[in-house]
Scaffold this motif. Sequence first.
Motif, short mmCIF file in Angstrom:
data_model
loop_
_atom_site.label_atom_id
_atom_site.label_comp_id
_atom_site.label_asym_id
_atom_site.label_seq_id
_atom_site.Cartn_x
_atom_site.Cartn_y
_atom_site.Cartn_z
N HIS A 245 90.26 109.85 118.00
CA HIS A 245 88.93 109.27 117.77
C HIS A 245 88.98 107.76 117.99
O HIS A 245 90.06 107.18 118.15
CB HIS A 245 88.41 109.59 116.37
N GLY A 246 87.82 107.16 118.01
CA GLY A 246 87.76 105.71 118.23
C GLY A 246 86.40 105.15 117.89
O GLY A 246 85.44 105.89 117.66
N CYS A 247 86.33 103.84 117.86
CA CYS A 247 85.05 103.17 117.58
C CYS A 247 85.00 101.83 118.29
O CYS A 247 86.04 101.26 118.67
CB CYS A 247 84.85 102.98 116.07
N THR A 495 95.29 91.53 120.93
CA THR A 495 95.63 92.95 121.02
C THR A 495 96.26 93.39 119.70
O THR A 495 96.79 92.58 118.94
CB THR A 495 96.64 93.18 122.15
N GLY A 496 96.23 94.70 119.46
CA GLY A 496 96.85 95.25 118.26
C GLY A 496 97.38 96.64 118.51
O GLY A 496 96.71 97.46 119.15
N THR A 497 98.59 96.91 118.02
CA THR A 497 99.18 98.25 118.11
C THR A 497 99.90 98.52 116.80
O THR A 497 100.76 97.73 116.39
CB THR A 497 100.19 98.35 119.26
N LYS A 513 102.76 108.29 116.49
CA LYS A 513 101.34 108.10 116.78
C LYS A 513 100.97 106.64 116.54
O LYS A 513 101.56 105.96 115.69
CB LYS A 513 100.48 109.00 115.88
N TYR A 514 99.97 106.17 117.28
CA TYR A 514 99.61 104.76 117.21
C TYR A 514 98.10 104.57 117.06
O TYR A 514 97.31 105.44 117.41
CB TYR A 514 100.08 104.04 118.48
N ILE A 515 97.77 103.39 116.53
CA ILE A 515 96.37 102.93 116.52
C ILE A 515 96.32 101.69 117.41
O ILE A 515 97.01 100.70 117.13
CB ILE A 515 95.90 102.57 115.10
N SER A 516 95.56 101.77 118.48
CA SER A 516 95.43 100.64 119.41
C SER A 516 94.12 99.91 119.14
O SER A 516 93.10 100.54 118.88
CB SER A 516 95.45 101.14 120.86
N SER A 517 94.17 98.59 119.23
CA SER A 517 92.95 97.82 118.94
C SER A 517 92.90 96.54 119.76
O SER A 517 93.92 96.06 120.27
CB SER A 517 92.86 97.49 117.45
N PHE A 518 91.70 96.01 119.87
CA PHE A 518 91.49 94.70 120.47
C PHE A 518 90.27 94.08 119.80
O PHE A 518 89.21 94.70 119.73
CB PHE A 518 91.26 94.78 121.98
N ALA A 519 90.45 92.87 119.29
CA ALA A 519 89.35 92.16 118.63
C ALA A 519 89.23 90.78 119.25
O ALA A 519 90.24 90.12 119.52
CB ALA A 519 89.59 92.05 117.13
N ILE A 535 91.11 102.56 118.85
CA ILE A 535 91.31 103.93 119.32
C ILE A 535 92.54 104.51 118.60
O ILE A 535 93.62 103.94 118.65
CB ILE A 535 91.49 103.99 120.84
N HIS A 536 92.33 105.65 117.93
CA HIS A 536 93.37 106.29 117.15
C HIS A 536 94.10 107.37 117.96
O HIS A 536 93.47 108.21 118.59
CB HIS A 536 92.78 106.93 115.90
N LYS A 537 95.40 107.31 117.90
CA LYS A 537 96.29 108.34 118.43
C LYS A 537 96.04 108.68 119.91
O LYS A 537 95.76 109.83 120.26
CB LYS A 537 96.21 109.60 117.57
N PRO A 538 96.10 107.66 120.78
CA PRO A 538 96.05 107.97 122.21
C PRO A 538 97.32 108.71 122.61
O PRO A 538 98.36 108.59 121.94
CB PRO A 538 95.98 106.59 122.87
N SER A 539 97.26 109.45 123.69
CA SER A 539 98.43 110.18 124.17
C SER A 539 99.51 109.20 124.60
O SER A 539 99.28 108.36 125.48
CB SER A 539 98.05 111.08 125.35
N THR A 540 100.68 109.29 123.98
CA THR A 540 101.77 108.36 124.32
C THR A 540 102.31 108.61 125.72
O THR A 540 103.02 107.77 126.27
CB THR A 540 102.92 108.50 123.29
N LYS A 541 101.94 109.75 126.30
CA LYS A 541 102.35 110.03 127.68
C LYS A 541 101.62 109.12 128.66
O LYS A 541 102.12 108.84 129.75
CB LYS A 541 102.08 111.49 128.02
N VAL A 542 100.42 108.67 128.25
CA VAL A 542 99.62 107.81 129.12
C VAL A 542 99.82 106.34 128.76
O VAL A 542 99.94 105.47 129.61
CB VAL A 542 98.13 108.19 129.04
#
Length: 653
Positions: A245-247, A495-497, A513-519, A535-542
Amino acid sequence: MFIFALAVVFKLLSIQFVQGDKYKKIAHSRTIKEVPIPANRGNVYSVNGNLLATSIPKYDIRIDAVTPSAKTFEENLKPLSEALSKYSGKPASYYQKELRKARANRNRYYLLARNIGYSDYIKFRNFPMLKLGAFKGGLIVEQTTKREHPMGGIAERTIGYERTDGQGNVTRPGIDGAFGVKYLRGTDGLRLKQKIGKGQWKPIVDYDQVEAKDGYDVYTTIDVNIQDIAHHALLKQLEYYEAEHGCVVVMEVETGEIRAISNLGRTSKGGYYEKLNYAVGESHEPGSTFKVVALMAALEDKVIDTSTVVDTGKGRKRFYGRTISDSHRGGFGKVSAARALEVSSNIGLATIIDDHYSKKPEKFLKTLRKWKLDQPLGVSIIGEGNPVIPKPGDKIWSRNALPSMAYGYNMQLTPLQTLAFYNAIANNGELIKPRFLKAVKEFDREVETFEKEVIVDKICSDETLFKIKDILKNIVVRGTGKKLYSKTFSMAGKTGTARTDYADNEAWNKNPKYISSFAGYFPAEKPKYSCIVVIHKPSTKVGYYGADVTGPVFKRIAQKIFTDTPIVDEVESLEVQNAAVEKEFENYYNTAQTYKTIMPSVIGLPAMDAISLLENMDVDVQVKISGSGTVKKQSVDKNTKLKNKQTIVLEAS
């Protein structure tokens, strides 16, 4: 028998004249009741007047098959059946049979149509027999309202809807739920209904006894154009990275008005929809976006400067028995504090905060409290998540708490709370409460307006602001966000990870699993909008780093906002004087006045100016041009006398 008869008569008279009112009330309450008529809920609009939510009236049409006289029933049965057949497609004979059956069974509540719109309702009111009304034709109309969102799934969770539990408490978030009672709901009317058997009730009259008062209309701060941009930019990235999910939230810097907010969660089939209001309600560890806060606290307390050198070693360092690593293999070595933030060094920020606050953590925490980071923003939408800023004595406090907080772990903020702080940086230190409402109106009359609410007048000194703004700009130019850099458009941000789901140690090691962000905000020089993407839990393969996952969403939103909704600065005067422009025009004018029939030199002139000059001479010439820009070659030499219909070829740069 005579005495018994007298007693019966006496009792009848007593009931009639002494206790009559009492029994009439009992009978009335069992067969007649007041039924509330729901008021039309007010509409919800965007800041530019687009309809976001509205109440659509729906109708159930029934007939009291007993009320019409025998003559009326027989005269209208066939034409009514034909009208119903034309409307529904069923044979007229079907309706004749059903209506006769309903009359024979004394059915006073026979359903003709359910959940129809207003235009169909008008059709039914003009059908034979039904157009005679409730008393003669047996028409029964029951109206309900259904909430619709004309924009579809876009911002649906933020707009929301109101649902109550058994105690009348609002259980669903969103603007519709938050302002339902005070503004949108209105006041219900009353209608008398009579019991007709088998638990069924019908209206006694064909109009409301007490009219319902409709709710007020609410005008939000949402801009549908920006909302559409944000929604689709987020959706595209969620699908590409197969994220959970994401926002995304876009806020106007100066006013705190939310221009867009999108919250998308994944379905079991892999699609995405407005599932929960993650931006407002989901607290989580912010990761590296919090490093900006940590460095600002150190700068404001003057324990360091941006040029202070910090040793990040070879990318691994132990703090109180726990190892902290940097994402860059081999580490960054000795770098300045500013560079440590630019490259997002966990070790760098942890070292700075631990060196200067480990013996007095309260000093660091006091600065965070001064910035209200330990408190909810108090936004109007229900369900805001609570921030978690630990302090000594708390269950989650340890010697590692402070260095962990320095790079965004061991504490929690919602995306909106993080954005509010970044917005304060862009807004010269003024921390504003994010705002979702612009005004409440009844038709064109304003019932209430909402102004900017300041939480903190100035979060830090101008010196600290200048330094942190410069670093945020450099993060995009040469730091972790350099993939987002554009020569034609400036942005600033971080950036944020952050690792997540580390309660499961096995999954933490095998399938992290990771939470990726940018503010950040844009443009960098004169910020108009601030924005956060999580964005929560993007595929680590990508991929999972903020620069790869959320940064492109930020850039796409920023650039498209300026392409589709250009920002125009206020112009103090239209009488702008520019010496270079004035000189250029003077040369053009003198040439035009001097050369009426003789070829001038147009080399160096803008191509369009050259064409204009030649076509306005006293000689009729044909001008052809190749290329664009400024003229670098002309086919007819200067001072040559021109002839009518002569062709002049210009070659531009």
